[in-house]
Design a protein around this motif. Structure first.
Motif, PDB file in Angstrom:
ATOM      1  N   PRO A  80       0.987  -1.288   0.016  1.00 53.81           N
ATOM      2  CA  PRO A  80       0.132   0.020  -0.026  1.00 53.81           C
ATOM      3  C   PRO A  80       0.997   1.424  -0.013  1.00 53.81           C
ATOM      4  CG  PRO A  80      -0.867  -1.284   1.801  1.00 53.81           C
ATOM      5  CD  PRO A  80       0.366  -2.293   0.908  1.00 53.81           C
ATOM      6  N   GLY A  81       0.515   2.281  -0.659  1.00 56.02           N
ATOM      7  CA  GLY A  81       1.282   3.432  -0.787  1.00 56.02           C
ATOM      8  C   GLY A  81       2.453   3.750  -1.546  1.00 56.02           C
ATOM      9  N   ILE A  82       2.805   2.340  -2.434  1.00 50.72           N
ATOM     10  CA  ILE A  82       4.060   2.390  -2.963  1.00 50.72           C
ATOM     11  C   ILE A  82       4.332   3.399  -3.884  1.00 50.72           C
ATOM     12  CG2 ILE A  82       3.481   0.534  -4.788  1.00 50.72           C
ATOM     13  CD1 ILE A  82       6.305  -0.546  -3.954  1.00 50.72           C
ATOM     14  N   ASP A  83       3.425   3.722  -4.656  1.00 43.30           N
ATOM     15  CA  ASP A  83       3.811   4.855  -5.433  1.00 43.30           C
ATOM     16  C   ASP A  83       3.661   6.523  -4.990  1.00 43.30           C
ATOM     17  OD1 ASP A  83       4.255   3.128  -7.686  1.00 43.30           O
ATOM     18  OD2 ASP A  83       2.192   2.675  -7.827  1.00 43.30           O
ATOM     19  N   THR A  84       3.415   6.614  -3.640  1.00 48.20           N
ATOM     20  CA  THR A  84       3.462   7.744  -2.948  1.00 48.20           C
ATOM     21  C   THR A  84       4.796   8.215  -2.477  1.00 48.20           C
ATOM     22  OG1 THR A  84       3.041   6.856  -0.817  1.00 48.20           O
ATOM     23  CG2 THR A  84       1.198   7.279  -2.183  1.00 48.20           C
ATOM     24  N   PHE A  85       5.729   7.136  -2.721  1.00 44.49           N
ATOM     25  CA  PHE A  85       7.095   7.626  -1.944  1.00 44.49           C
ATOM     26  C   PHE A  85       7.824   8.667  -2.882  1.00 44.49           C
ATOM     27  CE2 PHE A  85      11.922   6.547  -1.928  1.00 44.49           C
ATOM     28  CZ  PHE A  85      12.001   6.859  -0.580  1.00 44.49           C
ATOM     29  N   ALA A  86       8.337   9.766  -1.945  1.00 46.43           N
ATOM     30  CA  ALA A  86       8.730  11.070  -2.609  1.00 46.43           C
ATOM     31  C   ALA A  86      10.162  10.987  -3.126  1.00 46.43           C
ATOM     32  CB  ALA A  86       8.772  11.875  -1.601  1.00 46.43           C
ATOM     33  N   GLY A  87      10.776   9.959  -2.530  1.00 45.27           N
ATOM     34  CA  GLY A  87      12.238   9.878  -2.987  1.00 45.27           C
ATOM     35  C   GLY A  87      12.396   8.903  -4.253  1.00 45.27           C
ATOM     36  N   ASP A  88      13.768   8.485  -4.473  1.00 49.88           N
ATOM     37  CA  ASP A  88      13.853   7.393  -5.788  1.00 49.88           C
ATOM     38  C   ASP A  88      13.301   6.090  -5.317  1.00 49.88           C
ATOM     39  OD1 ASP A  88      15.031   9.205  -7.688  1.00 49.88           O
ATOM     40  OD2 ASP A  88      16.671   9.367  -6.166  1.00 49.88           O
ATOM     41  N   LEU A  89      12.320   5.369  -6.013  1.00 48.79           N
ATOM     42  CA  LEU A  89      11.902   4.132  -5.923  1.00 48.79           C
ATOM     43  C   LEU A  89      12.245   3.139  -7.141  1.00 48.79           C
ATOM     44  CD1 LEU A  89       9.806   1.967  -4.244  1.00 48.79           C
ATOM     45  CD2 LEU A  89       8.326   2.721  -6.187  1.00 48.79           C
ATOM     46  N   VAL A  90      13.320   2.328  -6.661  1.00 48.05           N
ATOM     47  CA  VAL A  90      13.874   1.739  -8.012  1.00 48.05           C
ATOM     48  C   VAL A  90      13.985  -0.071  -7.509  1.00 48.05           C
ATOM     49  CG1 VAL A  90      16.116   2.246  -6.997  1.00 48.05           C
ATOM     50  CG2 VAL A  90      15.997   1.199  -9.414  1.00 48.05           C
ATOM     51  N   HIS A  91      13.452  -0.794  -8.891  1.00 45.35           N
ATOM     52  CA  HIS A  91      13.955  -2.096  -8.674  1.00 45.35           C
ATOM     53  C   HIS A  91      15.159  -2.209  -9.207  1.00 45.35           C
ATOM     54  CE1 HIS A  91      13.650  -6.377  -9.590  1.00 45.35           C
ATOM     55  NE2 HIS A  91      12.570  -6.476  -8.954  1.00 45.35           N
ATOM     56  N   THR A  92      15.856  -3.436  -8.688  1.00 47.96           N
ATOM     57  CA  THR A  92      17.230  -3.666  -8.843  1.00 47.96           C
ATOM     58  C   THR A  92      17.496  -3.981 -10.304  1.00 47.96           C
ATOM     59  OG1 THR A  92      17.105  -5.810  -8.069  1.00 47.96           O
ATOM     60  CG2 THR A  92      18.154  -4.348  -6.497  1.00 47.96           C
ATOM     61  N   ALA A  93      16.520  -4.380 -11.050  1.00 52.16           N
ATOM     62  CA  ALA A  93      16.645  -4.802 -12.349  1.00 52.16           C
ATOM     63  C   ALA A  93      16.282  -3.891 -13.433  1.00 52.16           C
ATOM     64  CB  ALA A  93      15.826  -6.160 -12.697  1.00 52.16           C
ATOM     65  N   GLN A  94      15.971  -2.574 -12.743  1.00 51.28           N
ATOM     66  CA  GLN A  94      15.708  -1.273 -13.586  1.00 51.28           C
ATOM     67  C   GLN A  94      16.387  -0.230 -13.167  1.00 51.28           C
ATOM     68  OE1 GLN A  94      11.422  -1.440 -12.681  1.00 51.28           O
ATOM     69  NE2 GLN A  94      10.832  -2.488 -14.814  1.00 51.28           N
ATOM     70  N   TRP A  95      17.680  -0.411 -12.737  1.00 54.10           N
ATOM     71  CA  TRP A  95      18.541   0.641 -12.102  1.00 54.10           C
ATOM     72  C   TRP A  95      19.038   1.619 -13.015  1.00 54.10           C
ATOM     73  CZ3 TRP A  95      19.520   0.438  -7.093  1.00 54.10           C
ATOM     74  CH2 TRP A  95      20.019   1.005  -6.215  1.00 54.10           C
ATOM     75  N   PRO A  96      18.490   2.786 -12.725  1.00 54.23           N
ATOM     76  CA  PRO A  96      18.930   3.856 -13.557  1.00 54.23           C
ATOM     77  C   PRO A  96      20.468   4.624 -13.445  1.00 54.23           C
ATOM     78  CG  PRO A  96      17.462   4.746 -11.678  1.00 54.23           C
ATOM     79  CD  PRO A  96      17.872   3.293 -11.507  1.00 54.23           C
ATOM     80  N   ALA A  97      20.973   4.713 -14.486  1.00 51.26           N
ATOM     81  CA  ALA A  97      22.561   4.942 -14.698  1.00 51.26           C
ATOM     82  C   ALA A  97      22.977   5.894 -13.802  1.00 51.26           C
ATOM     83  CB  ALA A  97      23.021   5.043 -16.176  1.00 51.26           C
ATOM     84  N   ASP A  98      21.901   6.949 -13.663  1.00 43.78           N
ATOM     85  CA  ASP A  98      22.570   8.053 -12.809  1.00 43.78           C
ATOM     86  C   ASP A  98      22.217   8.289 -11.160  1.00 43.78           C
ATOM     87  OD1 ASP A  98      20.046   8.317 -13.275  1.00 43.78           O
ATOM     88  OD2 ASP A  98      19.932  10.337 -13.893  1.00 43.78           O
ATOM     89  N   LEU A  99      21.896   6.924 -10.633  1.00 47.57           N
ATOM     90  CA  LEU A  99      21.415   7.018  -9.357  1.00 47.57           C
ATOM     91  C   LEU A  99      22.637   6.723  -8.492  1.00 47.57           C
ATOM     92  CD1 LEU A  99      19.114   7.004  -7.106  1.00 47.57           C
ATOM     93  CD2 LEU A  99      18.903   4.735  -7.386  1.00 47.57           C
ATOM     94  N   SER A 100      22.907   7.713  -7.755  1.00 40.27           N
ATOM     95  CA  SER A 100      24.008   7.538  -6.765  1.00 40.27           C
ATOM     96  C   SER A 100      23.631   7.209  -5.364  1.00 40.27           C
ATOM     97  CB  SER A 100      25.036   8.783  -6.886  1.00 40.27           C
ATOM     98  OG  SER A 100      25.658   8.979  -5.524  1.00 40.27           O
ATOM     99  N   LEU A 101      24.115   6.428  -4.526  1.00 43.71           N
ATOM    100  CA  LEU A 101      23.663   6.273  -3.042  1.00 43.71           C
ATOM    101  C   LEU A 101      24.418   7.107  -2.158  1.00 43.71           C
ATOM    102  CD1 LEU A 101      23.126   2.204  -3.336  1.00 43.71           C
ATOM    103  CD2 LEU A 101      21.385   4.159  -3.658  1.00 43.71           C
ATOM    104  N   ASP A 102      25.409   7.699  -2.644  1.00 43.23           N
ATOM    105  CA  ASP A 102      26.805   8.205  -1.449  1.00 43.23           C
ATOM    106  C   ASP A 102      25.908   9.023  -0.635  1.00 43.23           C
ATOM    107  OD1 ASP A 102      28.322   6.901  -3.225  1.00 43.23           O
ATOM    108  OD2 ASP A 102      29.132   8.827  -4.131  1.00 43.23           O
ATOM    109  N   GLY A 103      25.901   8.849   0.764  1.00 42.46           N
ATOM    110  CA  GLY A 103      25.944   9.536   1.747  1.00 42.46           C
ATOM    111  C   GLY A 103      23.993   9.480   1.875  1.00 42.46           C
ATOM    112  N   LYS A 104      23.614   8.873   1.095  1.00 39.56           N
ATOM    113  CA  LYS A 104      22.126   8.820   1.264  1.00 39.56           C
ATOM    114  C   LYS A 104      21.619   7.859   2.373  1.00 39.56           C
ATOM    115  CE  LYS A 104      21.279  10.856  -3.359  1.00 39.56           C
ATOM    116  NZ  LYS A 104      21.106  10.323  -4.672  1.00 39.56           N
ATOM    117  N   ARG A 105      20.101   8.212   2.697  1.00 35.36           N
ATOM    118  CA  ARG A 105      19.396   7.258   3.673  1.00 35.36           C
ATOM    119  C   ARG A 105      18.449   6.202   2.498  1.00 35.36           C
ATOM    120  NH1 ARG A 105      15.603  11.418   6.251  1.00 35.36           N
ATOM    121  NH2 ARG A 105      15.462  11.773   3.920  1.00 35.36           N
ATOM    122  N   VAL A 106      19.148   4.954   2.638  1.00 29.81           N
ATOM    123  CA  VAL A 106      18.783   3.904   1.670  1.00 29.81           C
ATOM    124  C   VAL A 106      18.026   2.869   2.342  1.00 29.81           C
ATOM    125  CG1 VAL A 106      19.600   2.378   0.071  1.00 29.81           C
ATOM    126  CG2 VAL A 106      20.636   4.440   0.013  1.00 29.81           C
TER     127      VAL A 106
END
Ligand code: FAD
Ligand code: NAP
Length: 537
Positions: A154-180
């Motif tokens: 429930p609510g999965i599409d309301t997430f305000a940050g980056d929501l990403v499946h591992t098999a659809q990883w965007p080339a420009d997504l950095s995790l550096d220092g973020k809350r993951v």
């Protein structure tokens, strides 16, 4: 061969390891006019899509490659025990260039429908843009771990940050220092967690089922080791093809309980130091996947390691699996250790379920909102038949593959299904459960011979329902001799809500599978009917 004229002799769908090799053999060995379609904007399949941090093979480097191209085996090297995703993709790009396959490949083309026309004995293949092409043969190489499973939270599409499946990883997504945050602790999740624990400012792992993970033993290989392997490739491939799981090591023939407790401990300890999940399950003893006592001995060893490695007893408890050690084995470098880091938290969503996803993050049953910048879904795939069901595939009498597989996905030899003439599946339902590149090669080579024979005889080939049913029964009876059905995983379709649990693999091993294909071929492709095609439409 059909008398109707077609755009192509054969169409291949999907361009991972399977489709690339199949395009090559049909075009370059049989001289057919072939077109290959891929929905991605590049070739590589699994290795094109799965670009998450930490993505790599867990088949050791020398054995995760094609064996058919002897020169390439000599030319292409590796520098670590396992190959990272970018290097596997680069390797596959090199194969495509080397064999000049690109001119017959069409990227960015999702095939949405395929229909068999009985009047002309031809297939019409249609893309999402409405374009269509005809061919006598179709080979589907759609991938068995390629249809993404996005959980319905429930609510999965309301997430305000980056929501990403591992098999659809965007080339420009950095995790550096973020809350993951990451949901899922399978092979993908654990690989990702190891990598992300070094990148993220804070990592929250939402674990549903605890996992048995053994060390991978990853690290650099020397030029000498590589040279030694290269010199021995002919005998290496013979060993791989003559083994059960085809992972390049000698499988044990010693039952676990035939040795003393001390000796058992020593063998497990050595395997722990050596690394590799399949080695731990199949290289230590012969019966870990089949005998409950043997399985418990291996499981107890891993559980003991978890308690030794993880400092906080509560975290160790949550990380400790209680079910049998009977999912696809996995391995990582420093998986349990990373839970001692200050920047990593574990949340058991079995004990404290996710109630919803909110714009700020993940809300669990205890009322806590775990605030996140990035939420990673390492939730796996609708495995094996997933990509087939996402297409409208219609065989004889207009019967759809969904109707034909209403009970469960089935096949003869993992390759063909009744009512769908001249259609061949690479890694279809009830194909072999092994290191997959050797199995792909064996299947592609069998399909090539079958198509050659159909061409020579001017025939349309199809399997009977009887042989398909017999194969399904055989796969089920072999699976029931193992402990794999005792745990819920994608191997039996148990990871997808509403999907019927059924046998999806032939667990009889590579060697037996190869022997069987050779026998089927020798007996004039036993199980396949061949008939003269209909007149031209
Ligand atoms: P894929 O590589 O999945 O390729 C299928 C292709 O078909 C995809 O590119 C897809 O886009 C395309 N496609 C699907 N449907 C359509 C359509 N309708 N129209 C057009 N194109 C379509 N196996 C091992 O043996 N050892 C490993 O170490 C290992 N590591 C893995 C790591 C990860 C992260 C994953 C996800 C899987 C791993 N596997 C491993 C399994 C891996 O999938 C196989 O080894 C192998 O790459 C499968 O190749 P394939 O060509 O059959 O399928
Ligand atoms: P997976 O094994 O199916 O794991 C999916 C994970 O997501 C599991 O932990 C699962 O929990 C969890 N999950 C699924 N749906 C969920 C939901 N609705 N809510 C919460 N958690 C959920 O998928 P995978 O990790 O992608 O691996 C699939 C296969 O790909 C592997 O077995 C392997 O064959 C291959 N692979 C290999 C490697 C490698 O090391 N070379 C790497 C990646 C993938 P449960 O366990 O409770 O279901």
């Amino acid at each position: 061969m059909s008398t109707a004229s077609t755009d192509y002799d054969a169409i291949v769908i999907g361009l991972g390891f399977a489709g690339i090799y199949q395009l090559h053999t049909l075009r370059d060995e049989l001289g057919l006019k072939v077109r290959a379609f891929e929905k991605g904007s590049g070739i590589g399949g699994t290795w094109f899509w799965n670009r998450y941090p930490g993505a790599m093979s867990d088949t050791e480097s020398p054995f995760y490659r094609y064996s058919f191209d002897k020169e390439l085996l000599d030319e292409w090297s590796w520098s670590r025990k396992y190959i990272d995703q970018p290097d596997i993709l680069e390797y596959l790009e090199a194969v495509v260039d080397r064999h000049d396959l690109r001119r017959d490949i069409q990227l960015d083309t999702e095939i949405t429908a395929m229909t068999f026309d009985e009047a002309s004995d031809t297939w019409t293949v249609t893309s999402s843009t409405g374009q269509s092409w005809t061919a006598r043969y179709v080979v589907t190489a759609l991938g068995l771990l390629a249809a993404v499973n996005k959980p319905d939270i429930p609510g999965i599409d309301t997430f305000a940050g980056d929501l990403v499946h591992t098999a659809q990883w965007p080339a420009d997504l950095s995790l550096d220092g973020k809350r993951v945050g990451v949901i899922g602790t399978g092979s993908t999740g654990t690989q990702f967690i190891v990598a992300a624990s070094k990148l993220a400012g804070h990592l929250t792992v939402f674990q549903r089922s605890a996992q048995y993970s053994v060390p991978s033993g990853n690290g650099p290989t020397t030029a000498e080791e590589v040279a030694q392997v290269k010199a021995r490739y002919p005998e290496i491939w013979e060993q791989v093809r003559g083994s059960s799981v085809a992972f390049g090591f000698e499988e044990s023939t010693t039952p676990t309980m035939s040795v003393s407790a001390e000796e058992r401990e020593e063998i497990f300890e050595k395997a722990w130091e050596r690394g590799n999940g399949f080695y731990f399950m199949f290289g230590t003893f012969s019966d870990i996947a089949t005998d409950p006592d043997a399985n418990e001995a291996a499981a107890a060893f891993i559980r003991k390691k978890i308690s030794e490695v993880v400092d906080d007893p509560e975290t160790a408890r949550l990380l400790t699996p209680t079910q049998p050690y009977a999912k696809r084995p996995l391995c990582n470098l420093g998986y349990y250790e990373l839970y001692n880091q200050d920047n990593v938290d574990l949340v058991s969503i079995k004990e404290n379920p996710i109630v919803e996803i909110v714009p700020q993050g993940v809300k669990t049953a205890d009322g806590v909102v775990h605030e996140l910048d990035v939420l990673v879904l390492a939730t796996g795939f609708d495995a094996v038949d997933g990509n087939y069901r996402r297409m409208d595939i219609r065989g004889r009498d207009g019967i759809s593959i969904d109707e034909h597989w209403a009970d469960a996905p089935t096949s003869y030899l993992g390759l063909s299904t009744a009512g769908f003439p001249n259609l061949f599946m690479i890694l279809g339902p009830n194909g072999p459960f092994t290191n997959l590149v050797p199995s792909i090669e064996v299947q592609v080579e069998f399909v090539t011979k079958l198509v050659r024979s159909a061409q020579e005889r001017g025939a349309v080939v199809e399997v009977t329902q009887e042989v398909e049913d017999a194969w399904t029964e055989e796969c089920a009876s072999i699976a029931n001799m193992t402990l794999f059905p005792k745990t819920d995983s994608w191997i039996f379709g148990a990871n997808i809500p509403g999907k019927k649990h059924s046998v999806l693999f032939y667990l009889g091993g590579m060697s037996a599978y190869r022997d069987l294909l050779a026998e089927v071929e020798e007996q004039g492709f036993r199980g396949y009917t061949a008939r003269t095609p209909s007149a031209a439409a």
